[in-house]
Design an enzyme around this catalytic site. Structure first.
Site, short mmCIF file in Angstrom:
data_model
loop_
_atom_site.label_atom_id
_atom_site.label_comp_id
_atom_site.label_asym_id
_atom_site.label_seq_id
_atom_site.Cartn_x
_atom_site.Cartn_y
_atom_site.Cartn_z
N HIS A 74 -81.57 42.97 -98.89
CA HIS A 74 -81.44 41.17 -99.68
C HIS A 74 -82.18 40.18 -98.84
O HIS A 74 -82.44 38.94 -99.34
CB HIS A 74 -80.70 41.44 -100.76
CG HIS A 74 -80.23 42.40 -101.74
ND1 HIS A 74 -81.21 43.32 -102.51
CD2 HIS A 74 -78.88 43.27 -100.95
CE1 HIS A 74 -80.85 44.63 -102.20
NE2 HIS A 74 -78.95 43.78 -102.12
N GLU A 114 -88.07 32.68 -108.81
CA GLU A 114 -87.92 34.49 -108.37
C GLU A 114 -88.43 36.21 -109.72
O GLU A 114 -87.43 35.37 -110.27
CB GLU A 114 -87.00 34.61 -107.41
CG GLU A 114 -87.30 33.49 -106.38
CD GLU A 114 -86.14 33.35 -105.56
OE1 GLU A 114 -85.40 34.87 -104.41
OE2 GLU A 114 -85.83 32.79 -105.09
N GLU A 127 -84.01 34.55 -110.79
CA GLU A 127 -83.27 33.57 -110.58
C GLU A 127 -84.74 32.53 -110.72
O GLU A 127 -85.33 32.85 -110.54
CB GLU A 127 -82.69 33.58 -109.52
CG GLU A 127 -82.63 33.39 -108.59
CD GLU A 127 -81.83 34.01 -107.22
OE1 GLU A 127 -81.24 32.81 -107.84
OE2 GLU A 127 -82.24 33.81 -105.97
N ASN A 129 -84.30 29.05 -108.11
CA ASN A 129 -83.92 28.26 -106.87
C ASN A 129 -84.49 26.54 -106.75
O ASN A 129 -85.44 26.43 -106.34
CB ASN A 129 -84.43 28.86 -105.32
CG ASN A 129 -83.14 30.05 -104.35
OD1 ASN A 129 -82.11 29.30 -104.48
ND2 ASN A 129 -83.51 30.60 -104.46
N GLU A 135 -88.78 29.92 -96.89
CA GLU A 135 -90.86 30.58 -97.06
C GLU A 135 -91.68 29.05 -97.23
O GLU A 135 -92.40 29.72 -97.53
CB GLU A 135 -90.49 31.81 -97.48
CG GLU A 135 -90.03 31.69 -99.16
CD GLU A 135 -88.43 31.78 -99.06
OE1 GLU A 135 -87.72 32.41 -100.10
OE2 GLU A 135 -87.79 31.72 -98.26
N ARG A 181 -89.21 34.95 -89.66
CA ARG A 181 -88.07 34.35 -89.08
C ARG A 181 -87.16 34.32 -88.07
O ARG A 181 -86.88 36.35 -87.95
CB ARG A 181 -86.72 34.96 -90.13
CG ARG A 181 -87.85 33.86 -91.36
CD ARG A 181 -86.28 33.68 -92.81
NE ARG A 181 -87.32 33.60 -93.83
CZ ARG A 181 -86.12 33.35 -94.98
NH1 ARG A 181 -85.16 33.69 -94.33
NH2 ARG A 181 -86.46 33.11 -95.96
N ASP A 378 -93.44 53.76 -38.15
CA ASP A 378 -92.72 53.75 -37.34
C ASP A 378 -92.54 52.56 -36.38
O ASP A 378 -91.63 52.67 -35.73
CB ASP A 378 -93.30 55.05 -35.97
CG ASP A 378 -92.14 55.83 -35.62
OD1 ASP A 378 -90.98 56.13 -36.16
OD2 ASP A 378 -92.80 57.09 -34.38
N ALA A 379 -93.91 51.92 -36.02
CA ALA A 379 -93.09 51.29 -35.64
C ALA A 379 -92.30 50.06 -35.77
O ALA A 379 -90.93 49.33 -34.81
CB ALA A 379 -94.11 49.90 -34.96
N GLN A 381 -89.96 50.77 -38.60
CA GLN A 381 -88.83 51.92 -38.31
C GLN A 381 -88.09 51.75 -37.20
O GLN A 381 -86.17 51.98 -37.02
CB GLN A 381 -88.91 53.34 -38.31
CG GLN A 381 -88.26 53.95 -38.38
CD GLN A 381 -88.17 55.91 -39.21
OE1 GLN A 381 -89.27 55.51 -39.62
NE2 GLN A 381 -87.40 56.86 -38.64
N ASP A 484 -90.48 69.95 -37.81
CA ASP A 484 -89.60 70.56 -38.55
C ASP A 484 -88.77 69.99 -37.48
O ASP A 484 -88.31 70.06 -35.69
CB ASP A 484 -89.02 71.77 -38.63
CG ASP A 484 -87.94 72.93 -38.94
OD1 ASP A 484 -87.30 72.31 -40.33
OD2 ASP A 484 -86.90 72.99 -37.57
N LYS A 547 -95.09 65.52 -31.06
CA LYS A 547 -94.04 64.14 -31.07
C LYS A 547 -93.14 64.34 -30.53
O LYS A 547 -92.23 65.30 -29.90
CB LYS A 547 -93.24 64.75 -32.57
CG LYS A 547 -92.88 64.12 -33.57
CD LYS A 547 -92.69 64.05 -35.41
CE LYS A 547 -91.39 63.10 -35.62
NZ LYS A 547 -92.16 61.68 -35.13
N HIS A 577 -97.94 61.03 -29.94
CA HIS A 577 -97.17 60.59 -30.46
C HIS A 577 -96.11 60.74 -29.65
O HIS A 577 -94.92 61.57 -28.98
CB HIS A 577 -96.54 61.66 -31.60
CG HIS A 577 -95.19 60.65 -32.01
ND1 HIS A 577 -95.37 59.43 -32.79
CD2 HIS A 577 -93.64 60.28 -31.87
CE1 HIS A 577 -94.65 58.51 -33.26
NE2 HIS A 577 -93.59 59.19 -33.17
N HIS A 579 -92.47 57.18 -28.30
CA HIS A 579 -92.12 55.96 -27.92
C HIS A 579 -92.13 55.57 -26.60
O HIS A 579 -91.96 56.48 -25.44
CB HIS A 579 -90.63 56.24 -28.49
CG HIS A 579 -90.63 56.55 -29.69
ND1 HIS A 579 -90.40 55.46 -31.37
CD2 HIS A 579 -90.92 57.05 -30.60
CE1 HIS A 579 -90.84 56.42 -32.11
NE2 HIS A 579 -91.02 57.85 -32.09
N THR A 712 -85.46 63.12 -37.00
CA THR A 712 -84.73 63.07 -38.19
C THR A 712 -84.95 64.82 -38.83
O THR A 712 -86.10 64.85 -39.71
CB THR A 712 -84.71 61.50 -39.31
OG1 THR A 712 -84.46 60.89 -38.66
CG2 THR A 712 -84.22 61.62 -40.65
#
Length: 1002
Positions: A74, A114, A127, A129, A135, A181, A378-379, A381, A484, A547, A577, A579, A712
């Protein structure tokens, strides 16, 4: 009356007394008057109001009607004027009745009559008001009459005629007005009122939008003692749908943070077809529970401010590992390298149009030496603990796409970058790949795939690896370097099959260790490598990669190995590859190229050398004008390098402190990508100042493990064991002798159980048998895997996993506003790293996705008065300014005020240093067997025993975690648990007492 208080529906005679008393008591408590009206109940009516003005003389006018049927308990929610789809005779009857009633009462001032209208079009008076209602704004918008002003003038003695308000001067409405509202109520929690402090309050505007605001502003306290209304938003347009569209647009622009509002509910109503068509009654909301669903709002700006605020108050999180000096204050200059007209088909085009085999043939027939730039993976890392952020890659992506157009590939993904993105950088690795692919369309992208381990540290079900590769290829990956960690061919075969099915370039890897130039070095001789390459070639690889992850491949050995392989495999492209740890990287790559290698790895000069790859600039310059010319301009790569020289300064907190190369790599054989990570990890584990001991222990650990390939995740096993040896002050002999009573790191135990596969020359005995004694593989009766670990794992139900993630984080979760979209790639991140993914999603829900923040702000936050520009997406920029940082309040909260795009915003940050009491933990007694100490510093994940439990030697007591290493602490004796000192979540140091056991032998 008023907000629906005191209203009860009586379905039958027997309910009358109970409901009457409830209504009367509620009204009396609310308003002090418990008298009730008993009226006819109209099922699902429309609620129509007529706005009137009377001057007390019997003169009354109506200002047409409005529809207030959209109600909850209501309580009116959305009002529209005039009411739509009313039978003309019903409308006229209500207007006439309203004016006649008020005229007879000689009503004075504004009032609302209303009515309820049933499904047959009959109306029932409800009623009057006698006041201006919330509103009234919609009526003002359709009529142009200022109702409040008119009421004041009437109260001052004016008549309607004097005001020019006679009925013939009030024309029928020519437009539609709609009001909603906005309240501080949570629709998903049965409209429970919310309280708190408003952090953000941004009002909408624009043509046809009216705002009647209440208590809203940044810093406002919303208390439980007042009405929950924040603001009324009214839209005016020519049609109902246009008015709803304007209201929806205004709600989307409206920003409130700090308290929950009913905005989502209002927007769902405004987009509902029944509502838009105008056929709604007072049962509309109850009939549509989907309207209560929370709205998906990104809230990116406020989440970013919260992250910055937390940095300001509590500093950079320790887990991030930013232990060095602060980031440079210099912003890297992005080079301007103009595009160059294509003279030949690129490798990327060949791969996309003709496939992987044609790509491999083009590589083999290429004139000169091809180069892979490892700067983006990799650099960093190897030098910066894998902390390079996406924003710094994307900033230089466009000029890189030009400067390296003749490169073989850009290595930018996989390996440790996957989990570090989530674990430390609060970035999604899949989003990074997608953004890089979009920014660099002309160069093949390359990733590092750990065979059956994918991008994780353990084995996964086969279907997970296949799905991972499929998604990686679909997201933009081209070349998959598959290795691997033990050169275990069965694990490699799985990765090769998965990449082949996904349609990627299969770059099969032989991992290099030892020294083929030294016949005394041991088992890894030239024949070992040639045999392995033969097996790889038989699996159908497109490219062979050598590697050399530790930088052990000396120039002479490179020449021997590559020339021998080339002699056997003339058509197979070879990619090398290394290092540069010992400083011989450039020489080794040139030797490999002269011996027949097609591709070598290098990094931009600013991120080369030490434990990274050899210098790209040096290779380009050394081969320029020769048969090995790379086709890359030294001027262009130097321009890129200028950017990276300045960008590296932003990552000063992650520098390892290395000053030069070190030839002792030929002794400890530590991979370059592990060096800086292990150095930092050792510091975190309390081994500061013992790095030289850790390096020596690394060689010891390698021997104990059986002289293995170290990359790894096998290198992690070696590193974990090395740190364990140093932390517990053990010798090689003591490890073997005491192996059946030591609490080895989890990774070491799993290595001996065969989780990674089988090393080239088997497991060392009797150490293996001692370590795995009493251990079983979870979910099986096995103590060890007999072959490829993944072959014994059941397929993962990815559909079910997605459902679980949806319930936890997505649209089905209750803890997020609408949840986070769960994609297939998110399921894969969860499959790889379940705990890390959960932590990442938790961070995303709090802080949003942070890759848009510049690195300096990401690490250190902002200073008062500083202004920061943040591009959330194309066309969406935030200009953020830190205005003030408050003092700590009694509850330990610091209020921080920002200005974002000219609007004030606040965040409230808990100061974690307030009221923190430092606990000094007791140490285990070395002379008491049952006094169990922590074998490492870390966090207690789980305790597995309680006081009074009987334990045997080797029984698990608790699980510790530090960084990426988990350790099961086992009982060294048989006896009864006297006391458990720690609980889950406790931070403890090496030697801290964790459990006391009464030794049965005593």
């Amino acid at each position: 009356g008023g907000g629906g208080r005191g209203i009860r529906m009586v379905p039958s005679k027997k309910d009358l007394e109970v409901q009457f008393n409830l209504a009367s008591n509620e009204a009396k408590n609310a308003f002090g008057d418990g008298r009730c009206f008993v009226e006819k109940y109209v099922d699902k009516p429309r609620h129509i109001e007529v706005q009137c003005l009377g001057d007390g003389t019997g003169n009354v006018v109506h200002i047409w009607d409005r529809d207030c049927s959209v109600q909850r308990r209501h309580q009116k929610v959305i009002e529209t004027a005039p009411a739509m789809n009313l039978p003309p005779h019903t409308r006229q009857a209500m207007l006439d009745d309203a004016c006649r009633l008020l005229s007879a009462a000689k009503y004075r001032n504004a009032g609302t009559v209303e009515f309820l209208v049933d499904k047959e079009g009959d109306h029932f008076f409800m009623e009057v008001n006698p006041r201006v209602q919330v509103e009234h704004t919609v009526t003002e918008e359709i009529s142009g009459i200022d109702i409040v002003q008119s009421q004041i003038k009437i109260a001052a003695g004016k008549t309607l005629k004097e005001l020019g308000l006679t009925q013939d001067q009030i024309p029928p409405p020519q437009c539609i007005a709609m009001q909603c509202r906005v309240t501080t109520e949570d629709p998903s929690q049965d409209f429970r009122p919310d309280t708190g402090t408003i952090d953000v309050f941004r009002m909408p505007g624009g043509m046809g939008i009216r705002l009647d605001d209440g208590p809203g502003f940044p810093g406002a306290q919303i208390l439980p003692h007042y009405d929950s209304l924040l603001v009324k938003i009214t839209a005016r347009a020519r049609t109902r749908r246009d008015a709803a569209a304007k209201l929806t647009r205004a709600l989307r622009e409206f920003r409130v943070r700090g308290v929950t509002t009913n905005k989502s509910f209002l927007m769902h109503v405004l987009e509902n077809k029944e509502f838009l068509d105008g056929f709604v009654d007072t049962g509309f909301i109850a009939a549509h529970p989907e309207l209560l669903a929370p709205l998906k709002e990104k809230d990116r700006a406020q989440k970013t401010l919260y992250y910055i605020g937390n940095l300001i108050v509590n500093g950079t999180p320790k887990a991030l590992g930013a232990t060095g000096p602060p980031p440079s204050t210099i912003d890297p200059m992005i080079p301007d390298i103009p595009p160059v007209a294509k003279t030949k088909k690129s490798l990327k085009e060949i791969f996309d149009l003709e496939g992987a085999q044609s790509f491999a043939e083009a590589v083999r027939h290429n004139d000169g030496l091809l180069v892979t730039d490892t700067t983006w993976r990799d650099a960093h890392q190897s030098l910066l603990a894998t902390r390079l952020r996406t924003i710094d890659i994307l900033n230089v992506a466009a000029p890189t796409n030009v400067a390296l157009r003749n490169a073989y590939s850009l290595e930018c993904w996989g390996g440790a970058t996957f989990d570090v993105s989530m674990r430390f950088l609060n970035e999604c690795p899949w989003d990074r790949l997608e953004k890089i692919r979009e920014a660099v369309p002309d160069i093949p992208l390359q990733m590092l795939l750990r065979g059956a381990n994918a991008v994780g540290y353990t084995s996964y079900p086969d279907n997970v690896v296949f799905e991972f590769c499929r998604l990686a290829k679909a997201t933009g990956m081209d070349v998959f370097r598959i290795f691997d960690s033990l050169n275990y061919i069965e694990n490699l075969k799985l990765g090769i099959d998965a990449v082949g099915e996904a349609g990627g370039v299969i770059e099969g890897v032989v991992c290099y260790t030892g020294d083929i130039g030294n016949p005394k070095r041991g088992m890894y001789n030239l024949e070992y490598y040639l045999n392995f390459v033969r097996e790889l070639n038989d699996l159908g690889i497109h490219v062979l990669a050598i590697k050399d992850m530790a930088g052990l491949l000396k120039p002479e050995s490179a020449q021997m190995l590559v020339s021998a392989i080339r002699a056997e495999h003339f058509d197979l492209p070879i990619h090398v590859h290394t290092h540069d740890t010992a400083g011989t990287g450039v020489a080794s790559m040139l030797a490999a190229a002269k011996a027949g290698a097609d591709v070598v790895d290098a990094a931009t000069d600013a991120l080369s050398g030490l434990t990274s790859q050899p210098s790209l600039g040096a290779l380009v310059a050394s081969t320029s004008g020769t048969d090995l010319d790379t086709g890359i301009s030294l001027q262009e790569v130097s321009a890129l390098n200028d950017y990276w020289e300045e960008a590296r300064g932003l990552y000063a907190p992650f520098e390892s402190g290395q000053k030069s190369g070190s030839a002792d790599v030929y002794i400890h054989e530590m991979p370059g990508g592990q060096y800086t990570n292990l150095l930092y990890q050792s510091t975190q584990l309390g081994l500061t100042g013992q790095w030289s001991h850790v390096k020596k222990a690394y060689a010891t650990a390698n021997r104990l493990l059986g002289d293995i390939i170290k990359v790894t995740p096998s290198s992690k096993v070696t590193g974990d064991l090395a740190q364990f040896i140093v932390a517990n002050n053990l010798t090689e002999e003591e490890v073997i002798e005491q192996a059946d009573t030591l609490s080895f790191p989890k990774s070491v135990v799993e290595y001996f159980q065969g989780y990674l596969g089988i090393p080239p020359f088997g497991f060392p005995e009797p150490l293996r048998s001692k370590v795995v004694k009493g251990q079983t593989i979870e979910g099986t009766n096995l103590s060890c895997f007999e072959g490829r670990p993944g072959a014994d794992l059941s397929a993962m139900d990815l559909v079910a996993a997605k459902e679980i993630l949806e319930e936890k984080w997505g649209s089905k979760s209750g803890q997020n506003a609408g949840g986070i979209e769960i994609r297939d790639v998110d399921v894969m991140s969860h499959a790889m790293y379940p705990a890390v993914f959960d932590e990442f999603m938790e961070n995303v829900s709090f802080h949003g996705e942070l890759s848009h923040l510049n690195t300096r702000a990401f690490l250190t936050g902002m200073k008062v008065g500083q202004e920061l520009s943040v591009d959330l997406e194309k066309g969406k920029e935030l200009i953020m300014k830190l205005i003030s940082v408050g003092d700590v309040d009694p509850e330990g909260i610091v209020n921080i005020q920002f200005e974002v795009n000219g609007q004030y915003r606040m965040v409230h940050i808990k100061d974690k240093n307030v009221s923190n009491e430092h606990t000094v933990r007791p140490k285990a007694s070395r002379n008491v067997v049952g006094s169990v100490g922590a074998p490492m510093s870390g966090v207690v994940l789980e305790t597995m025993i309680s006081t009074g439990d009987n334990v045997d030697v080797g029984d698990p007591l608790l699980v510790l975690s530090a960084m990426k290493m988990e350790t099961m602490v086992s009982s060294p004796v048989k006896g009864v648990v006297k006391k458990v000192i720690v609980t889950a979540g406790d931070h403890i140091g090496v030697g801290d007492l964790v459990v006391e056991i009464d030794d049965e032998a005593n």
